[in-house]
Design a protein around this motif. Structure first.
Motif, PDB file in Angstrom:
ATOM      1  N   GLU A 252     -25.769   2.381  28.175  1.00  0.00           N
ATOM      2  CA  GLU A 252     -25.512   2.163  26.749  1.00  0.00           C
ATOM      3  C   GLU A 252     -26.305   0.986  26.179  1.00  0.00           C
ATOM      4  O   GLU A 252     -26.914   1.122  25.103  1.00  0.00           O
TER       5      GLU A 252
ATOM      6  N   ALA B 248     -22.351   5.276  32.006  1.00  0.00           N
ATOM      7  CA  ALA B 248     -22.396   5.108  30.549  1.00  0.00           C
ATOM      8  C   ALA B 248     -22.492   3.642  30.165  1.00  0.00           C
ATOM      9  O   ALA B 248     -23.263   3.268  29.276  1.00  0.00           O
ATOM     10  N   LEU B 249     -21.718   2.808  30.848  1.00  0.00           N
ATOM     11  CA  LEU B 249     -21.727   1.378  30.541  1.00  0.00           C
ATOM     12  C   LEU B 249     -23.067   0.734  30.895  1.00  0.00           C
ATOM     13  O   LEU B 249     -23.482  -0.239  30.255  1.00  0.00           O
TER      14      LEU B 249
ATOM     15  N   ARG C 239     -19.569   9.441  29.081  1.00  0.00           N
ATOM     16  CA  ARG C 239     -18.611   8.330  29.140  1.00  0.00           C
ATOM     17  C   ARG C 239     -17.332   8.760  29.870  1.00  0.00           C
ATOM     18  O   ARG C 239     -16.741   7.968  30.624  1.00  0.00           O
ATOM     19  N   ALA C 240     -16.915  10.008  29.674  1.00  0.00           N
ATOM     20  CA  ALA C 240     -15.662  10.482  30.259  1.00  0.00           C
ATOM     21  C   ALA C 240     -15.779  10.736  31.757  1.00  0.00           C
ATOM     22  O   ALA C 240     -14.855  10.442  32.515  1.00  0.00           O
TER      23      ALA C 240
ATOM     24  N   LYS D 240     -18.140   6.840  33.674  1.00  0.00           N
ATOM     25  CA  LYS D 240     -17.987   5.649  32.830  1.00  0.00           C
ATOM     26  C   LYS D 240     -18.937   4.531  33.240  1.00  0.00           C
ATOM     27  O   LYS D 240     -19.548   3.870  32.387  1.00  0.00           O
ATOM     28  N   ASP D 241     -19.080   4.294  34.543  1.00  0.00           N
ATOM     29  CA  ASP D 241     -19.959   3.220  35.010  1.00  0.00           C
ATOM     30  C   ASP D 241     -21.402   3.471  34.582  1.00  0.00           C
ATOM     31  O   ASP D 241     -22.106   2.543  34.157  1.00  0.00           O
TER      32      ASP D 241
ATOM     33  N   THR E  14     -14.713   7.311  22.983  1.00  0.00           N
ATOM     34  CA  THR E  14     -13.823   7.978  23.938  1.00  0.00           C
ATOM     35  C   THR E  14     -12.831   8.842  23.157  1.00  0.00           C
ATOM     36  O   THR E  14     -12.681   8.685  21.935  1.00  0.00           O
TER      37      THR E  14
ATOM     38  N   LEU F  64     -21.951   7.349  23.575  1.00  0.00           N
ATOM     39  CA  LEU F  64     -21.635   6.624  24.811  1.00  0.00           C
ATOM     40  C   LEU F  64     -20.569   5.556  24.580  1.00  0.00           C
ATOM     41  O   LEU F  64     -19.890   5.137  25.525  1.00  0.00           O
TER      42      LEU F  64
END
Length: 303
Positions: A179, A175-176, A168-169, A172-173, A38, A35
């Motif tokens: 994480e 994943a953030l 993550r790809a 993204k939100d 990139t 996560l």
């Protein structure tokens, strides 16, 4: 009949620890790593070939040589020796990324090396396991099928990292948000696994503590220094040296403990070969504190 049923139940519980809890825990830890990765992190590898070559050389080639030297110098043999070499064959841990950031090292390089070496471990770990098992163990102590082990390494390391990167790809939100939660869960699982491995081999640890403790702490310091020196020899900056130093000194002990459970031919879920990684999982911080402080000072003094 009751005793027999309890025995069977106990064996099933042991199997569950090896076949479910350890791999799932490692998968969660590797997912948390993915996560934070990139494609751009790996693209940085192309832009820093010297740094990557230095990191790979230190961790994949020289690190096992240093650990083997410690094993011989301290008179470690048998399952304990194999356990140390299993740790040496394992990739760097997520903790190295955190410590790199704390000492002012190049975080992108640290993350790239962690991800790259974790992916390469699918190839390197099975080959090294076969070699060290032949050197330190008797036939039957562990069961090593290179193809099977490579597939298991792929399933519990590469796949979770890839899933984390995909999340993550494309989200993204999300994943953030997840994480930090996964990082906490991963830290808790790490503690549980280390404590469990120590508890399972407590008598062996008690008998060998006077040797294992100083050896492990000193070994961590030497590995941190190894990464720093190799990076300096190829002309890298102080932040890059700190990143490679941490990557070399801080190994993924959870991988080594999980592999120990998978490889062992006996009924124990966490055998003696898992003990070195468990001791290392605790004592690596004793070496990382002074080593990290020296790196921090060097990075701050660098122009």
């Amino acid at each position: 009949m009751v005793v027999r049923n309890r025995f069977i139940s106990g064996i099933q519980s042991v199997d569950a620890v090896v076949s479910v809890f350890l791999p799932v825990s490692l998968g969660i830890i590797m997912l948390s790593l993915g996560l934070g990765l990139t494609v751009a992190d790996f693209a940085g590898i192309v832009r820093q070939p010297r740094a990557v070559i230095a990191g790979l050389s230190a961790q994949v080639i020289l690190l096992p040589v240093i650990v083997y030297s410690f094993v011989i110098a301290f008179g470690i043999s048998g399952e304990l020796a194999f356990g140390f070499m299993l740790l040496a064959a394992s990739p760097g841990g997520v903790t190295s990324n955190i410590l790199t950031k704390l000492v002012g090292g190049t975080l992108a390089l640290s993350i790239s090396l962690t991800g790259l070496i974790s992916l390469l471990s699918v190839i390197t770990v099975p080959l090294l396991v076969v070699f060290w098992a032949g050197l330190f163990l008797n036939a039957g102590d562990v069961t090593v099928d290179v193809t099977s082990l490579a597939l298991k390494m792929f399933a519990i390391t590469t796949v979770p990292v890839a899933i984390g990167m995909i999340i993550r790809a494309i989200a993204k939100d999300l994943a953030l948000r997840i994480e930090p939660v996964l990082s906490v869960i991963a830290a808790v699982l790490f503690v549980v696994i280390v404590v469990g491995a120590i508890a399972a081999s407590w008598s062996v640890l008690a008998d060998n503590w006077a040797t294992l403790a100083p050896m492990t702490a000193l070994m961590v310091l030497c590995l941190l220094a190894l990464g720093w020196v190799i990076a300096r020899l190829v002309g890298l900056s102080a932040p890059d040296r700190a990143a490679i130093g941490m990557e070399t000194g801080i190994q993924n002990s959870t991988v080594a403990i999980t592999l120990a459970g998978i490889l062992h031919a006996g009924p124990e879920a966490l055998p003696v070969i898992a003990l070195p990684a468990a001791v290392y999982g605790i004592l690596m911080y004793l070496g990382a504190l002074p080593g990290g402080y020296l790196m921090y000072r060097a990075v701050k003094r660098a122009p």
